[in-house]
Each structure stands twice: as structure tokens, then as C-alpha cells.
Design an enzyme around this catalytic site. Structure first.
Site, short mmCIF file in Angstrom:
data_model
loop_
_atom_site.label_atom_id
_atom_site.label_comp_id
_atom_site.label_asym_id
_atom_site.label_seq_id
_atom_site.Cartn_x
_atom_site.Cartn_y
_atom_site.Cartn_z
N GLY A 81 -16.09 -20.95 -11.02
CA GLY A 81 -17.49 -20.92 -11.28
C GLY A 81 -18.12 -19.58 -11.34
N CYS A 82 -19.51 -19.52 -11.70
CA CYS A 82 -20.23 -18.39 -12.27
C CYS A 82 -20.65 -17.64 -10.98
CB CYS A 82 -21.32 -18.78 -13.12
SG CYS A 82 -22.19 -20.08 -12.67
N PHE A 83 -21.23 -18.66 -9.95
CA PHE A 83 -21.60 -17.73 -8.46
C PHE A 83 -20.47 -17.38 -7.77
CE2 PHE A 83 -25.56 -20.80 -8.57
CZ PHE A 83 -26.48 -19.75 -8.42
N SER A 84 -19.46 -18.06 -8.04
CA SER A 84 -17.72 -17.84 -7.26
C SER A 84 -17.40 -16.47 -7.74
CB SER A 84 -17.03 -18.88 -7.42
OG SER A 84 -17.67 -20.09 -7.14
N SER A 110 -19.16 -13.82 -9.19
CA SER A 110 -20.02 -12.91 -8.65
C SER A 110 -19.91 -12.56 -7.05
CB SER A 110 -21.44 -13.26 -8.80
OG SER A 110 -21.82 -14.10 -7.84
#
EC number: 1.2.1.38
Length: 340
Positions: free
Chosen positions: A149-152, A154
Site C-alpha cells: 500500500g502507499c501509506f504502508s 511511506s
């Protein structure tokens, strides 16, 4: 040299479009199949008229026959990916799944986070988590990769790159993340992500219930004892980009120079991770439309604050998928991701 064939299922969405844009500058892959139930029958050039270099292809439906030998990228919702991935693997296709369907190894945690029953959880034994900086060698030999995931991304990478300093973390890690609407809303048409609700506004969402929290907890501590994660996402009134601020408790005796040396050593061979002089240097605008993850930090007494930024559609999705595709097909990992 013959090109490797690619099929993109769900190519009409934001991530599919971004991947097609990146692939237009890559001479090792040939996109041979694109699907979208919503724009079925329309050409890529008709749907994406502002994007140069689009293949001369038209969208077909998701259930259309996929060309033999093509690697398949699933840019589809979680439940659709859950059903499609096993069938594609049985047919001999390599698969990269951009959904969250095959990221978590604890079935109970998965069903609590994603709120549906996983019908093919046995396939988790075959999947490799697609962060190249952590699992590069496994990805090279994988037939099934689950893109993070994108948040993950980061949050996982700044924590994981602390290496053995993670053993001295003394309490819960607090992650405060802000995303543009293309990361927070993504493919959804929920009204709360519409322009009129985002403009001149700022808010949190999915507090203590976001599906990326257990993903961060599972992969940020590979090789050491896991710590508790408290993750809160926020919605920014911008289109693309994520900025995460990560609060970590480390003993006072660990100096800022020690942290910098550890991070510097762990990223010295990483083409897409940049360690900046200070956390204030990390900005969304510096990573937009790129595959870079920027990191900056500061330590005071026992408080370590790390700030990271990435483009959720590139390093947070399509760019990381292309990194993984390059590794799976024997290309240079950076191919198609630098403008040189």
C-alpha cells in the site's frame, strides 16, 4: 530482443493509467491486454488523450481471455483480486496484485482490516511482498507479488531502514500520515473524497481502523521483534503525494549521528531512497511524479521524528510495481523509472 508481454486488469483506473504512462518509456515490455468494464470497447488513446505513447489497444472486459505467457498486473479491488489471482497462477501467468488481498499473513487480522472473508488464504504461502528494498532477491524469483500500500510504503521503509536500532525502540510507534485524494480516495467515488469536500478542508479518516496499519506492523519489523503501531491517515486538499511523520522512542544515548550513519549505510545502494539533511527538507512537491521516497529526521533526547514523502501513484503503486516487474523479468530495477 523480444519483449515481455504484460496484461493490465483494471487499466482504466488511476494506478493503471500511471503504469501505462511509465511503460511508455520502457522498451522491455509490450502491453498486449488492457481491461475495464467501465470503458469497455474504447481505445487507450481515447480514454487517455493527454498521455503520449499509449499502445494501440482497446479496453476489453475483465473476464476476457488473457494472452498466453503474459505477466498480469491486477489493478482491481480487493475482492476481485482475491478471486482472480489464483486462477491466473494456475494458468501459468506471473501476477502482481496492487490490491490488499494478499498482503497480510494472519487471516483473522486480514478479515478484521478488510471486512470480508478471504476464500483463498492458502495462496499466502506463495506470495512475496513487493518492497524491493526489503525483499529484492525473493522478488527476482517470484511468480506472485503483492504490491504494498502507499501509506504502508511511506512508513515501513523509514522504520525498517533503522536496522538493528529497532531493537531499542521502547514504546508504540506513532505514524501521522497525510495523503492527497488520489491516495486516500483512489478509485472510489465516495462523496467525502470529492473536490467540494476536500477544497479548503483537512481531516482524519479511518482512525484506528485503516487497513494499512496491520500491514505496517507486519513488515516494518522483519528480522526483529515487532512493536505496536498507531497509524492515523489524513486527507490533504492536493491531488497526489503522501507525507508521513513517524514518532519513535529511542534511548537518549543513541545520538543523531548514529541514526544518520545507520540510515545512510542502509540506503547507499538504494536508487529510489534519498536521505535529506533535515525533516523540513522533505516535501511532497519534491517527489511528485517520481519513484523517490525522501526521508529526513531529527532526534532530541529519546524522541526520534522521521518525516517521509512519496508519490502515492508512483512509489506508492505503479512505480513500485514497475520496480517489481523489472526484477521479475531480469531488467535493471530502475528501467523506465528514471528520465535518462
Amino acid at each position: 530482443m523480444s519483449k515481455s508481454k504484460l496484461a493490465i486488469i483494471g487499466a482504466g483506473g488511476l494506478t493503471g493509467r500511471e503504469l501505462l504512462r511509465l511503460l511508455s518509456g520502457h522498451d522491455g515490455f509490450e502491453v498486449v491486454h488492457v481491461t475495464s468494464n467501465q470503458v469497455n470497447g474504447k481505445s487507450l488513446r481515447e480514454v487517455f488523450p493527454s498521455e503520449p505513447g499509449m499502445p494501440d489497444l482497446s479496453f476489453v472486459k475483465h473476464d476476457s481471455e488473457i494472452p498466453s505467457g503474459a505477466t498480469v498486473v491486477l489493478a482491481t479491488p480487493n475482492e476481485a483480486s482475491m478471486e482472480m489471482a489464483p486462477k491466473l497462477l494456475v494458468k501459468g501467468h506471473k501476477v502482481i496484485d496492487l490490491s490488499g488481498a494478499y498482503r497480510l499473513h494472519d487471516e483473522a487480522i486480514f478479515e478484521k482490516a478488510y471486512k470480508f472473508k478471504h476464500l483463498h488464504f492458502d495462496k499466502m504461502k506463495d506470495v512475496v511482498f513487493g518492497i524491493p528494498e526489503l525483499f529484492r532477491e525473493k522478488i527476482k524469483n517470484a511468480n506472485f507479488v503483492s504490491n504494498p500500500g502507499c501509506f504502508s510504503t511511506s512508513a515501513i521503509l523509514p522504520i525498517a531502514l533503522l536496522g538493528d536500532l529497532r531493537k531499542q525502540i521502547s514504546s508504540s510507534i506513532i505514524i501521522d500520515s497525510k495523503s492527497g485524494v488520489s491516495g486516500a480516495g483512489g478509485r472510489t467515488e465516495e462523496i467525502t473524497f470529492a473536490y467540494t469536500h476536500v477544497y479548503e478542508n483537512f481531516r482524519s479518516y479511518k482512525v484506528l481502523s485503516h487497513q494499512h496499519e496491520p500491514e505496517i506492523a507486519e513488515y516494518a519489523f522483519v528480522g526483529t521483534e515487532a512493536k505496536d503501531i498507531v497509524f492515523t491517515p489524513h486527507l490533504l486538499p492536493v491531488y497526489r503525494g503522501i507525507l508521513s511523520t513517524i514518532y519513535i522512542q529511542l534511548p537518549e544515548g543513541i545520538e543523531e549521528d548514529t541514526v544518520r550513519e545507520k540510515l545512510s549505510n542502509n540506503i547507499k545502494n538504494e536508487p529510489f531512497i534519498r536521505l535529506l539533511p533535515a525533516p523540513e527538507d522533505v516535501e511532497i512537491r519534491k517527489v511528485q511524479n517520481s519513484n523517490f521516497l525522501d526521508i529526513g529526521f531529527r532526534k532530541r533526547k529519546n524522541h526520534l521524528v522521521i518525516v517521509s514523502a512519496l508519490d502515492n501513484l508512483v512509489k506508492g503503486a505503479a512505480g513500485q510495481a514497475l520496480q517489481n516487474l523489472n526484477l521479475m523479468h531480469g531488467f535493471a530495477e530502475t528501467k523506465g523509472l528514471f528520465a535518462d
